[in-house]
Design a protein around this motif. Structure first.
Motif, PDB file in Angstrom:
ATOM      1  N   ALA A  23      23.757  -8.988  16.001  1.00  0.00           N
ATOM      2  CA  ALA A  23      22.931  -7.943  15.323  1.00  0.00           C
ATOM      3  C   ALA A  23      22.105  -6.609  16.624  1.00  0.00           C
ATOM      4  O   ALA A  23      22.130  -6.920  17.491  1.00  0.00           O
ATOM      5  CB  ALA A  23      21.713  -8.762  14.706  1.00  0.00           C
ATOM      6  N   TRP A  24      22.536  -5.564  15.879  1.00  0.00           N
ATOM      7  CA  TRP A  24      22.076  -4.472  16.649  1.00  0.00           C
ATOM      8  C   TRP A  24      20.351  -3.918  16.094  1.00  0.00           C
ATOM      9  O   TRP A  24      20.093  -3.166  15.387  1.00  0.00           O
ATOM     10  CB  TRP A  24      22.952  -3.128  16.455  1.00  0.00           C
ATOM     11  CG  TRP A  24      24.348  -3.457  17.272  1.00  0.00           C
ATOM     12  CD1 TRP A  24      24.635  -4.266  18.041  1.00  0.00           C
ATOM     13  CD2 TRP A  24      25.450  -2.583  17.047  1.00  0.00           C
ATOM     14  NE1 TRP A  24      26.508  -4.066  18.409  1.00  0.00           N
ATOM     15  CE2 TRP A  24      26.364  -2.721  17.833  1.00  0.00           C
ATOM     16  CE3 TRP A  24      25.730  -1.297  15.877  1.00  0.00           C
ATOM     17  CZ2 TRP A  24      27.690  -3.158  17.312  1.00  0.00           C
ATOM     18  CZ3 TRP A  24      27.172  -1.348  16.125  1.00  0.00           C
ATOM     19  CH2 TRP A  24      27.952  -1.415  16.914  1.00  0.00           C
ATOM     20  N   ASP A  25      19.795  -5.126  16.327  1.00  0.00           N
ATOM     21  CA  ASP A  25      18.373  -4.886  16.131  1.00  0.00           C
ATOM     22  C   ASP A  25      17.360  -4.149  17.082  1.00  0.00           C
ATOM     23  O   ASP A  25      17.363  -4.767  18.146  1.00  0.00           O
ATOM     24  CB  ASP A  25      17.550  -6.281  15.215  1.00  0.00           C
ATOM     25  CG  ASP A  25      17.305  -5.807  14.506  1.00  0.00           C
ATOM     26  OD1 ASP A  25      16.014  -4.547  14.244  1.00  0.00           O
ATOM     27  OD2 ASP A  25      16.577  -7.295  13.762  1.00  0.00           O
ATOM     28  N   TYR A  26      16.745  -2.782  16.854  1.00  0.00           N
ATOM     29  CA  TYR A  26      15.696  -2.379  17.892  1.00  0.00           C
ATOM     30  C   TYR A  26      14.443  -2.521  17.772  1.00  0.00           C
ATOM     31  O   TYR A  26      13.443  -2.174  17.908  1.00  0.00           O
ATOM     32  CB  TYR A  26      16.656  -0.976  18.210  1.00  0.00           C
ATOM     33  CG  TYR A  26      17.533  -0.861  18.932  1.00  0.00           C
ATOM     34  CD1 TYR A  26      19.041  -1.248  18.947  1.00  0.00           C
ATOM     35  CD2 TYR A  26      17.895   0.190  19.752  1.00  0.00           C
ATOM     36  CE1 TYR A  26      19.868  -0.828  19.478  1.00  0.00           C
ATOM     37  CE2 TYR A  26      18.836   0.832  20.689  1.00  0.00           C
ATOM     38  CZ  TYR A  26      20.099  -0.189  20.529  1.00  0.00           C
ATOM     39  OH  TYR A  26      21.099   0.474  21.345  1.00  0.00           O
ATOM     40  N   ASN A  27      13.889  -3.121  17.070  1.00  0.00           N
ATOM     41  CA  ASN A  27      12.973  -3.464  16.380  1.00  0.00           C
ATOM     42  C   ASN A  27      11.793  -2.528  17.071  1.00  0.00           C
ATOM     43  O   ASN A  27      11.417  -2.622  17.918  1.00  0.00           O
ATOM     44  CB  ASN A  27      12.796  -4.863  17.632  1.00  0.00           C
ATOM     45  CG  ASN A  27      12.907  -6.319  16.731  1.00  0.00           C
ATOM     46  OD1 ASN A  27      13.252  -6.216  15.538  1.00  0.00           O
ATOM     47  ND2 ASN A  27      13.982  -7.506  17.690  1.00  0.00           N
ATOM     48  N   PHE A  28      11.929  -1.413  16.237  1.00  0.00           N
ATOM     49  CA  PHE A  28      11.490  -0.143  16.689  1.00  0.00           C
ATOM     50  C   PHE A  28       9.653  -1.161  16.266  1.00  0.00           C
ATOM     51  O   PHE A  28       9.465  -1.439  14.583  1.00  0.00           O
ATOM     52  CB  PHE A  28      11.572   0.796  15.556  1.00  0.00           C
ATOM     53  CG  PHE A  28      10.766   2.313  16.188  1.00  0.00           C
ATOM     54  CD1 PHE A  28      11.170   2.373  17.142  1.00  0.00           C
ATOM     55  CD2 PHE A  28      10.122   2.248  15.509  1.00  0.00           C
ATOM     56  CE1 PHE A  28      10.062   4.031  17.699  1.00  0.00           C
ATOM     57  CE2 PHE A  28       9.423   3.244  15.841  1.00  0.00           C
ATOM     58  CZ  PHE A  28       9.499   4.587  16.614  1.00  0.00           C
ATOM     59  N   GLU A  29       8.670  -0.908  16.808  1.00  0.00           N
ATOM     60  CA  GLU A  29       7.307  -1.066  16.295  1.00  0.00           C
ATOM     61  C   GLU A  29       6.059   0.159  16.996  1.00  0.00           C
ATOM     62  O   GLU A  29       6.641   0.625  18.047  1.00  0.00           O
ATOM     63  CB  GLU A  29       6.639  -2.268  17.254  1.00  0.00           C
ATOM     64  CG  GLU A  29       7.303  -3.944  16.258  1.00  0.00           C
ATOM     65  CD  GLU A  29       7.007  -4.747  17.240  1.00  0.00           C
ATOM     66  OE1 GLU A  29       5.980  -4.925  17.682  1.00  0.00           O
ATOM     67  OE2 GLU A  29       8.002  -5.245  17.576  1.00  0.00           O
ATOM     68  N   GLN A  30       5.280   0.009  16.300  1.00  0.00           N
ATOM     69  CA  GLN A  30       4.707   1.038  16.775  1.00  0.00           C
ATOM     70  C   GLN A  30       3.771   0.972  18.215  1.00  0.00           C
ATOM     71  O   GLN A  30       3.216  -0.165  17.982  1.00  0.00           O
ATOM     72  CB  GLN A  30       3.559   1.197  15.056  1.00  0.00           C
ATOM     73  CG  GLN A  30       2.321   2.833  15.138  1.00  0.00           C
ATOM     74  CD  GLN A  30       2.220   2.604  14.110  1.00  0.00           C
ATOM     75  OE1 GLN A  30       2.334   2.431  12.755  1.00  0.00           O
ATOM     76  NE2 GLN A  30       0.637   2.586  13.826  1.00  0.00           N
ATOM     77  N   ALA A  31       3.545   2.189  18.365  1.00  0.00           N
ATOM     78  CA  ALA A  31       3.149   1.713  19.541  1.00  0.00           C
ATOM     79  C   ALA A  31       1.342   1.388  20.008  1.00  0.00           C
ATOM     80  O   ALA A  31       1.081   0.091  19.864  1.00  0.00           O
ATOM     81  CB  ALA A  31       3.107   2.777  21.016  1.00  0.00           C
ATOM     82  N   GLY A  32       0.287   1.952  19.082  1.00  0.00           N
ATOM     83  CA  GLY A  32      -0.881   1.822  18.743  1.00  0.00           C
ATOM     84  C   GLY A  32      -1.418   1.595  17.890  1.00  0.00           C
ATOM     85  O   GLY A  32      -0.481   0.498  17.024  1.00  0.00           O
ATOM     86  N   SER A  33      -2.672   1.147  16.898  1.00  0.00           N
ATOM     87  CA  SER A  33      -3.191   1.188  15.809  1.00  0.00           C
ATOM     88  C   SER A  33      -2.443   3.151  15.443  1.00  0.00           C
ATOM     89  O   SER A  33      -2.372   2.669  13.429  1.00  0.00           O
ATOM     90  CB  SER A  33      -4.939   1.649  16.036  1.00  0.00           C
ATOM     91  OG  SER A  33      -5.094   2.617  16.617  1.00  0.00           O
ATOM     92  N   ALA A  34      -2.178   4.282  15.693  1.00  0.00           N
ATOM     93  CA  ALA A  34      -1.740   4.683  15.203  1.00  0.00           C
ATOM     94  C   ALA A  34      -0.489   5.458  15.448  1.00  0.00           C
ATOM     95  O   ALA A  34      -0.228   4.960  16.926  1.00  0.00           O
ATOM     96  CB  ALA A  34      -2.650   6.052  15.249  1.00  0.00           C
ATOM     97  N   PRO A  35       0.435   5.873  14.706  1.00  0.00           N
ATOM     98  CA  PRO A  35       1.613   6.018  15.481  1.00  0.00           C
ATOM     99  C   PRO A  35       2.005   7.239  16.644  1.00  0.00           C
ATOM    100  O   PRO A  35       0.796   8.228  16.031  1.00  0.00           O
ATOM    101  CB  PRO A  35       2.957   6.725  14.087  1.00  0.00           C
ATOM    102  CG  PRO A  35       1.495   7.189  12.637  1.00  0.00           C
ATOM    103  CD  PRO A  35       0.997   6.502  13.387  1.00  0.00           C
ATOM    104  N   LEU A  36       2.861   7.595  17.771  1.00  0.00           N
ATOM    105  CA  LEU A  36       2.937   8.903  18.619  1.00  0.00           C
ATOM    106  C   LEU A  36       4.046   9.575  17.814  1.00  0.00           C
ATOM    107  O   LEU A  36       4.734   9.273  17.782  1.00  0.00           O
ATOM    108  CB  LEU A  36       2.838   7.897  19.687  1.00  0.00           C
ATOM    109  CG  LEU A  36       1.944   6.940  20.249  1.00  0.00           C
ATOM    110  CD1 LEU A  36       2.745   6.584  21.829  1.00  0.00           C
ATOM    111  CD2 LEU A  36       1.000   8.204  20.144  1.00  0.00           C
TER     112      LEU A  36
END
Lengths: 298, 319
Positions: A141-154
């Protein structure tokens, strides 16, 4: 190939109709960065997602939501997936968008031999039809697991044409480009180093017409391979660039870069009816690129 | 061997605006064949591979004061570079319009000459265009091949005669642009085009590779020649199924041609025909496309101009 039987015994997984083939061609063309490219297609009750990937570092997804289609009959359990040649699919759809033909097509999956079936509808004495061979999807599965870096998005949003121009300009310095976000003064910097240096600063307060939005609570800086960065903008069709919607860039955990574009799939009634180019959100195809950063050198 | 004539205004228009742009795209060289009554442009007629293209004009369509004589039953044939001919005609036309101030009296003369070019010891044949102005004359020489010998002319005439055979069934495509758009896009998908023509008036054009099948079908076209009614039970079948059944019944014929050849033959649309007829020669020998021209402002076929193409059929085993 054998002749197809006249009556299908089972209901197909998907039968849908689209009244603007060109919009679909535009959306898919955005993620076509080379001639022979395998794509993974996933069908669901919400729509069609097409995914392409390169060397574990770059992934693109095209979301064609069910609202884009004039008819969307989903009959599968689970989410059927299949592999298909993106180049063939785009070339084939292009044939359907020939001027003078009805622009409405019907897409059906699967055919008797698991093909993707396309045909023009609403034409009286002529028709176009196609069957494209599909493959079993690759197991990984091509899962890139994008997660927010900190508490607020950059994140920042920039005019698509400006982004494309900036990335085109960064071609000459060399093989990698550093993207930095700075909190104060709010600023996005693209920097290429190699045969020479080139730095492009987008100051939020100075360029509000270019940089449409900016959110950053901490300074970040990552390097990306130029060829992957270029793939995120190089293939956007000219008419989409001219529409000039914003492209949204987000930096996630570990420096994963997400680039989002919007492509109109609305039926072309009269071009440029509204200069603002406003389209109801339901007639927009979403395109997302994920680019992995280069490993920082020690 | 003598040839001399004045191009009429209509003739200049036909050549400059319609036929030469098309021929220029069909191939580099072509034969020009002049007889007492007709002028022919012949592409690829003597070598079997490639698209054959045959255009025939009655002499009075292109010329007035047409003078031709040769010991070979008043027939002259030679080959020339189409792009050079096209250039010469274009620039002669611009000179004509520039200097005449719109007067029709300034006419374009065309004649066959032998001249000694610079740095040569042998005189060479040319087709010369001469535009006479009030005080000056502009001459353009288009180099041509040595005129064909008696036996070569007979060979050309034989090939021309045998290229006139009509397919038993012809279907009429009214809007050739649609087909052209389609084939232009299709080119990216494969190299071999399967063309099926039925006596019911169906024309099916399809590319089929291991990965894709892509085709278009035109139904209920008008048919010239052998025709039959399509069976009612076929009506709801898919295009492929219908054409397969028609071939099996003997009501349709199917051939494979090169996509490149097919798209090249579509360049003939630059001649602005009113419609095109597609047919398959007996035994599937070739795919024939006949272009129809109407007398302007009428629905009558203009018999003074004819144009047709013959596309070689690929051996089903070779692709």
């Amino acid at each position: 190939m054998s002749s197809s039987p006249a009556i299908e015994p089972d209901a197909p997984d998907l039968v849908c109709q689209l009244d603007n083939v060109q919009g679909m061609v535009d959306a898919l063309a955005c993620v076509r960065w080379k001639r022979h490219q395998d794509a993974l297609v996933e069908l669901s009750e919400h729509g069609i997602v097409l995914i392409v990937e390169e060397s574990g570092c770059l992934q693109a997804k095209v979301y064609l939501q069910r609202e884009l289609f004039t008819k969307y009959e989903y009959g599968a359990e689970g989410r059927p997936r299949f592999g298909i040649s993106l180049g063939l699919l785009v070339d084939c759809l292009n044939t359907f968008s020939s001027p003078g033909h009805s622009n409405t097509i019907e897409i059906k999956y699967p055919g008797p031999d698991m093909e993707l079936l396309l045909k023009s509808v609403d034409t009286l004495n002529s028709c176009i039809y196609s069957e494209i061979r599909t493959r079993l999807p690759e197991t990984s599965a091509w899962d890139y697991n994008f997660e927010q870096a900190g508490s607020a998005p950059l994140t920042f949003t920039v005019k698509s044409s400006a982004l494309k121009e900036a990335i085109d300009d960064l071609e000459w310095p060399g093989s990698s480009v550093q993207i930095s976000l700075q909190k104060s003064p709010p600023c996005v910097t693209f920097r290429g180093e190699g045969h020479g240096d080139l730095q492009i600063d987008l100051m939020y307060y100075a360029n509000t017409d270019l940089l449409l939005a900016f959110h950053c609570d901490t300074e970040v800086s990552y390097r990306y391979k130029y060829k992957f960065l270029k793939a995120t903008t190089a293939n956007i069709p000219g008419n989409v660039v001219r529409e000039n919607r914003g492209s949204k860039l987000t930096i996630g955990r570990g420096g994963m870069l997400k680039v989002q574009h919007l492509v109109s799939v609305a039926k072309a009634l009269a071009p440029q009816v509204e200069s603002a180019g406003y389209q109801p959100p339901s007639r927009i195809a979403y395109i997302e690129f994920f680019v992995k950063p280069e490993e920082p050198d020690d | 061997m003598k040839f001399k004539a004045f191009l009429t205004e209509n003739g200049v228009n036909l050549l400059e605006k319609r036929f030469l742009p098309a021929f220029d795209k069909m191939g580099k060289t072509c034969f020009v064949f002049l007889t007492k009554e007709h002028l022919f442009f012949l592409h690829n007629l003597l070598n079997g591979d490639g698209v054959q293209c045959i255009a025939q004009f009655r002499k009075d369509v292109l010329f007035d004061d047409y003078r031709l004589s040769s010991q070979n039953e008043d027939r002259i044939a030679f080959s020339l570079d189409v792009s050079l001919l096209y250039r010469a005609v274009k620039s002669s036309v611009s000179i004509c319009t520039e200097f005449s101030g719109g007067l029709a009296s300034n006419r374009l003369q065309i004649k066959l000459v032998k001249k000694l070019p610079p740095n040569c010891t042998q005189p060479m044949p040319f087709l010369t265009f001469e535009t006479k102005g009030y005080k000056s004359a502009v001459i353009q020489d288009v180099p041509i091949s040595k005129p064909l010998s008696r036996s070569q002319v007979i060979e050309l005439q034989t090939a021309l005669d045998s290229a006139q055979d009509l397919p038993p069934t012809l279907v009429q495509v009214q809007d050739p642009n649609q087909l052209q758009n389609f084939v232009d896009h299709m080119k990216h998908v494969g190299d071999v085009l399967n063309v099926t023509i039925s006596k019911h008036g169906d024309l099916q054009v399809q590319i089929s590779t291991t990965l894709i099948r892509l085709g278009t079908e035109f139904q209920r076209l008008s048919v010239i020649g052998e025709k039959t009614q399509a069976p009612v039970e076929d009506r709801n079948l898919s295009a492929q199924a219908r054409s397969e059944r028609a071939v099996a019944r003997g009501d349709a014929q199917s051939v494979e041609v090169s996509v490149k050849h097919f798209s090249k033959s579509l360049h003939c649309h630059l001649t602005k025909p009113d419609s095109a007829f597609y047919g398959i020669a007996p035994q599937g020998a070739c795919l024939t496309v006949i272009f129809q021209f109407m007398v302007p402002g009428t629905r009558q076929t203009d018999k003074s101009i004819s144009l047709h193409c013959r596309l070689p059929v690929l051996d089903p085993g070779s692709s």
